[in-house]
Design a protein around this motif. Structure first.
Motif, short mmCIF file in Angstrom:
data_model
loop_
_atom_site.label_atom_id
_atom_site.label_comp_id
_atom_site.label_asym_id
_atom_site.label_seq_id
_atom_site.Cartn_x
_atom_site.Cartn_y
_atom_site.Cartn_z
N ALA A 193 -19.21 6.11 -61.38
CA ALA A 193 -19.46 5.49 -62.69
C ALA A 193 -18.19 4.80 -63.19
O ALA A 193 -18.27 3.69 -63.74
CB ALA A 193 -19.92 6.56 -63.67
N LEU A 194 -17.05 5.43 -62.98
CA LEU A 194 -15.79 4.81 -63.43
C LEU A 194 -15.50 3.51 -62.68
O LEU A 194 -14.99 2.55 -63.26
CB LEU A 194 -14.63 5.79 -63.23
CG LEU A 194 -14.47 6.85 -64.32
CD1 LEU A 194 -13.42 7.88 -63.91
CD2 LEU A 194 -14.06 6.22 -65.64
N VAL A 198 -9.35 11.79 -64.14
CA VAL A 198 -10.47 12.22 -63.28
C VAL A 198 -10.00 12.36 -61.84
O VAL A 198 -10.37 13.30 -61.13
CB VAL A 198 -11.65 11.22 -63.38
CG1 VAL A 198 -12.73 11.58 -62.37
CG2 VAL A 198 -12.23 11.24 -64.77
N THR A 240 -10.14 15.64 -59.60
CA THR A 240 -10.82 15.61 -58.29
C THR A 240 -9.91 16.18 -57.20
O THR A 240 -10.34 16.98 -56.38
CB THR A 240 -11.22 14.16 -57.93
OG1 THR A 240 -11.96 13.64 -59.01
CG2 THR A 240 -12.04 14.12 -56.67
N PHE A 270 -22.97 9.31 -64.79
CA PHE A 270 -22.43 10.42 -65.57
C PHE A 270 -23.43 11.57 -65.70
O PHE A 270 -23.07 12.68 -66.02
CB PHE A 270 -22.02 9.93 -66.97
CG PHE A 270 -20.68 9.23 -66.97
CD1 PHE A 270 -19.51 9.97 -66.84
CD2 PHE A 270 -20.59 7.86 -67.08
CE1 PHE A 270 -18.27 9.34 -66.82
CE2 PHE A 270 -19.37 7.22 -67.06
CZ PHE A 270 -18.20 7.97 -66.93
N VAL A 318 -19.17 10.82 -61.33
CA VAL A 318 -18.28 10.33 -62.39
C VAL A 318 -17.31 9.28 -61.84
O VAL A 318 -17.08 8.24 -62.47
CB VAL A 318 -17.49 11.52 -63.03
CG1 VAL A 318 -16.43 11.01 -63.98
CG2 VAL A 318 -18.45 12.44 -63.77
N LYS A 351 -20.93 16.17 -58.97
CA LYS A 351 -20.61 15.72 -60.32
C LYS A 351 -19.38 14.83 -60.32
O LYS A 351 -19.36 13.76 -60.95
CB LYS A 351 -20.38 16.94 -61.23
CG LYS A 351 -21.66 17.63 -61.62
CD LYS A 351 -21.36 18.86 -62.43
CE LYS A 351 -22.61 19.74 -62.51
NZ LYS A 351 -22.27 21.14 -62.68
N CYS A 364 -8.13 7.31 -68.07
CA CYS A 364 -9.28 8.16 -67.77
C CYS A 364 -9.43 8.33 -66.25
O CYS A 364 -9.66 9.44 -65.76
CB CYS A 364 -10.58 7.54 -68.30
SG CYS A 364 -10.67 7.55 -70.07
N THR A 365 -9.29 7.21 -65.55
CA THR A 365 -9.44 7.24 -64.10
C THR A 365 -8.40 8.16 -63.48
O THR A 365 -8.70 8.94 -62.58
CB THR A 365 -9.28 5.81 -63.54
OG1 THR A 365 -10.28 5.00 -64.16
CG2 THR A 365 -9.44 5.78 -62.05
#
Lengths: 102, 268
Positions: free
Chosen positions: B141-142, B114, B118, B192, B138, B134, B110-111
């Protein structure tokens, strides 16, 4: 709240240089020589002036030796008006635009 | 060398200024003299554009978050390799250990996704501040989930392994850690939702952590990521860093402020 700060002294010098030949499109190197500004000051000033709508730019023609076209600059009508206002606000001895031949 | 400097200068300019980068490069090619000074000046101007524009700050904020994430990714991959090398999954039949072993690659995946989004959003084209907010929220949060989630799993594992050779329960420490973990995961959930919520949540988290006097496990972890990356995994400690909270808070507030300033500058 919208701030409407006057252009920096460097940007003013640039505007005066451009206002000396308002019809001509000028290159960055040409402006550096005319104002004694280094590239590190010149380009941020050009960017700010364009953002304020005081400067317009366009790409020149492809050069014969195969080099890429260069970016050229000149003042917009608003920029020219602003340059004359700034020049008028300076002490008479420092006026550059008013000393120009008609 | 001069060409390298001018190329770097154009590459570092925010994407919304890419035309100016081309202008600098074209002028550099046409210069009869003083190319080094010109190239260095352009590099300085390019760097300055990153600190005098909202877009530049957004990119720097995202870049810093990416460094945190890269550090955590290295830790995760290192840990997974360690587990595989010593066949610990088989040795540790406990459910939570197995869960954590499967959760870690999902988090890493997931990281990575993202992070790639980015990079594509912030480096290849002009980034608007709303998107930057945003993405930053995120990413933050990760980071929190990566650190606190793992710590939570570790804590649960050690409860289940009271008598194991790997862990011994330190109840006093756990009583201090548990609120920090809960607060951090709550902040991650707010991350998030958006930047404004993230700013409020991080500020509240700092206030709660300090007022409950449980800042010690947080402060202990200030250099956690760096130490883990350089020294490999040699501890079961997974403390969070207070500076991460503070950074996330400042980042969120900064983007909100810049966003408001820019929206006020828009003509009616």
């Amino acid at each position: 709240m919208t701030r409407n700060r006057p252009p920096s002294p460097q940007a003013q010098a640039l505007m005066f240089a451009l206002a000396m030949r308002p019809e001509d499109w000028r290159y960055g190197y040409d402006l550096m020589k005319a104002t004694d500004l280094k590239s590190g000051t010149l380009y941020p000033a050009l960017i700010r002036l364009e953002e304020k709508g005081l400067l317009e730019s366009q790409w020149g023609e492809h050069q014969q030796d195969g080099r890429p076209p260069r970016h050229m600059y000149r003042l917009t009508d608003a920029g020219l008006k602003c340059a004359h206002e700034l020049d008028a606000a300076r002490p008479a001895s420092a006026n550059t635009l008013r000393k120009q031949p008609a | 060398m001069n060409r390298l400097i001018i190329t770097l200068a154009t590459a570092l300019l925010p994407p919304s200024r890419s035309a100016w980068g081309q202008a600098m490069k074209a002028e550099f090619d046409a210069l009869p003299e003083g190319r080094t000074v010109f190239a260095l000046g352009c590099l300085g101007a390019s760097l300055r554009e990153n600190v005098t524009t909202g877009e530049g700050w957004a990119r720097m904020g995202l870049g810093t978050m990416m460094v945190f994430l890269a550090g955590l990714l290295v830790i995760q991959v290192n840990w997974l390799g360690d587990v595989i090398a010593f066949n610990k999954v088989a040795d540790w039949p406990h459910l939570f250990t197995k869960i954590s072993w499967f959760v870690a690659p999902i988090w890493a995946l997931c990281t990575t996704v993202v992070a790639m989004v980015t990079i594509s959003q912030s480096c290849c084209k002009p980034i608007d501040l709303s998107t930057a907010s945003k993405l930053g929220a995120v990413l933050f949060a990760l980071v929190l989930i990566g650190t606190c989630g793992e710590r939570l799993l570790g804590t649960m594992t050690s409860i289940g392994y009271e008598t194991s050779k790997f862990h011994a329960i330190n109840w006093a420490k756990m009583l201090k850690d548990a609120p920090v973990i809960v607060i951090s995961l709550a902040v991650a959930a707010f991350g998030f939702k958006g930047t404004k919520q993230l700013a409020i949540a991080t500020a509240s988290a700092c206030f709660l952590i300090i007022s409950f006097g449980i800042e010690t496990p947080v402060i202990e972890g200030v250099t956690y990521v760096g130490a883990e990356v350089t020294d490999t995994i040699k501890t079961v400690e997974h403390p969070l860093s207070l500076n991460l909270f503070i950074f996330g808070f400042l980042y969120a507030v900064l983007l909100e402020v810049v966003q408001r300033m820019l929206s006020q500058k828009q003509p009616a």
